[in-house]
Design an enzyme around this catalytic site. Structure first.
Site, PDB file in Angstrom:
ATOM      1  N   GLY A   4       0.876  -1.022   0.055  1.00 32.84           N
ATOM      2  CA  GLY A   4       0.189   0.062   0.010  1.00 32.84           C
ATOM      3  C   GLY A   4       0.898   1.350  -0.124  1.00 32.84           C
ATOM      4  CD  GLN A  58       3.785   5.899   2.555  1.00 34.38           C
ATOM      5  OE1 GLN A  58       2.653   5.103   2.317  1.00 34.38           O
ATOM      6  NE2 GLN A  58       4.593   5.080   3.297  1.00 34.38           N
ATOM      7  CB  CYS A 102       5.877   2.114   7.712  1.00 37.25           C
ATOM      8  SG  CYS A 102       5.271   3.639   6.785  1.00 37.25           S
ATOM      9  CG  LEU A 103       6.674   0.931   1.457  1.00 36.74           C
ATOM     10  CD1 LEU A 103       6.090   1.138   0.264  1.00 36.74           C
ATOM     11  CD2 LEU A 103       7.967  -0.160   1.379  1.00 36.74           C
ATOM     12  CG  HIS A 135      -0.095   1.489   7.428  1.00 35.82           C
ATOM     13  ND1 HIS A 135       0.805   0.867   8.311  1.00 35.82           N
ATOM     14  CD2 HIS A 135       0.330   1.988   6.519  1.00 35.82           C
ATOM     15  CE1 HIS A 135       1.966   1.144   8.020  1.00 35.82           C
ATOM     16  NE2 HIS A 135       1.976   2.103   6.816  1.00 35.82           N
ATOM     17  CD  GLU A 136      -0.929   2.734   3.183  1.00 37.83           C
ATOM     18  OE1 GLU A 136      -0.461   3.488   3.201  1.00 37.83           O
ATOM     19  OE2 GLU A 136      -0.572   1.435   2.911  1.00 37.83           O
ATOM     20  CG  HIS A 176       1.065   6.908   5.611  1.00 42.65           C
ATOM     21  ND1 HIS A 176       2.183   7.329   6.215  1.00 42.65           N
ATOM     22  CD2 HIS A 176       0.947   5.574   5.531  1.00 42.65           C
ATOM     23  CE1 HIS A 176       3.222   6.257   6.395  1.00 42.65           C
ATOM     24  NE2 HIS A 176       2.332   5.144   5.746  1.00 42.65           N
TER      25      HIS A 176
HETATM   26  O1  GNR Z   1       4.158  -2.628   2.407  1.00 48.22           O
HETATM   27  C1  GNR Z   1       3.522  -2.458   3.733  1.00 48.22           C
HETATM   28  N1  GNR Z   1       3.245  -3.561   4.396  1.00 48.22           N
HETATM   29  C2  GNR Z   1       2.405  -3.664   5.634  1.00 48.22           C
HETATM   30  C3  GNR Z   1       2.448  -4.820   6.284  1.00 48.22           C
HETATM   31  C4  GNR Z   1       1.552  -4.567   7.573  1.00 48.22           C
HETATM   32  C5  GNR Z   1       0.863  -3.556   7.735  1.00 48.22           C
HETATM   33  C6  GNR Z   1       0.734  -2.604   6.963  1.00 48.22           C
HETATM   34  C7  GNR Z   1       1.624  -2.392   5.812  1.00 48.22           C
HETATM   35  S1  GNR Z   1       1.669  -1.188   4.812  1.00 48.22           S
HETATM   36  C8  GNR Z   1       3.238  -1.359   4.013  1.00 48.22           C
HETATM   37  C9  GNR Z   1       3.414  -0.164   2.955  1.00 48.22           C
HETATM   38  C10 GNR Z   1       3.238   1.153   3.459  1.00 48.22           C
HETATM   39  O2  GNR Z   1       4.185   1.940   4.129  1.00 48.22           O
HETATM   40  N2  GNR Z   1       2.306   1.925   3.338  1.00 48.22           N
HETATM   41  O3  GNR Z   1       1.901   3.237   3.796  1.00 48.22           O
HETATM   42 NI    NI Z   2       3.119   3.317   5.584  1.00 49.49          NI
END
Ligand code: GNR
Ligand code: NI
Length: 185
Positions: A59, A64, A107-108, A149-150, A153
């Protein structure tokens, strides 16, 4: 499978739209609603998908890659040649379950740190798709976690903000150190 053992990890590869990493004040911005889902927004969605696949994430939120708009791209089961990025524009949670679920999150924008985060197990959300059509979705499992999670952000929140103060400060220390090393490399 990594063909070249000396190749840099995916998130260090140069990208057309590089992914910001913490600590970076831009990641704390609150993103603003998209007014019209036009071709510029669809181009943003495509750029986000490119960066997400290049970094091997499931995601990505627009902030980001430095764009403070309420746009998310998710692709949970990406197989080579079968990429199906789904755009969520101006997403809103309509309902969240009392039942909670714990997932180990990464998270990336928070490279190399993983930890358990507890969130509502199920959510109902509305959003605009890439054609600007309103959609309603019920999600559980990894999709529910990833969407939340997104959406965090979009409000300037990272998953490490859900950890204890000690764990968060250790994470920020590690990220700051990694950034300094990268700068002097
Ligand atoms: O790639 C991603 N893997 C992930 C694994 C568990 C919970 C959330 C994520 S999101 C993350 C990519 C990312 O940072 N999205 O904002
Ligand atoms: Ni993230």
């Amino acid at each position: 499978m990594r063909l070249d053992p000396d190749a840099p990890p995916a998130y260090l590869k140069p990208m057309k739209r590089p992914i910001l990493t913490a600590p970076d004040p831009r990641l704390q911005q609150v993103s603003t609603d998209v007014e019209t889902v036009d071709s510029a927004i669809r181009q943003l969605v495509d750029d986000m998908a490119d960066s997400m696949y290049e970094a091997e994430g499931i995601g990505l939120a627009a902030i980001q890659i430095g764009v403070p708009k309420r746009v998310i791209v998710i692709d949970l089961d990406q197989k080579e040649g079968n990429k199906n990025p789904v755009a969520f524009i101006n997403p809103k949670i309509l309902w969240a379950s009392d039942e909670m679920a714990v997932f180990e999150e990464g998270c990336l924008s928070v490279p190399e740190i993983w930890d358990d985060v507890e969130r509502p197990a199920k959510i109902r959300a509305e959003y605009l798709d890439r054609n600007g059509e309103k959609q309603v979705l019920e999600a559980d499992g990894l999709l529910a976690t990833c969407l939340q999670h997104e959406m965090d952000h979009l409000n300037g929140v990272l998953f490490i903000d859900h950890l204890s103060r000690l764990k968060r400060s250790m994470a920020i220390k590690k990220l700051t150190k990694a950034k300094k090393l990268k700068e002097t490399a």
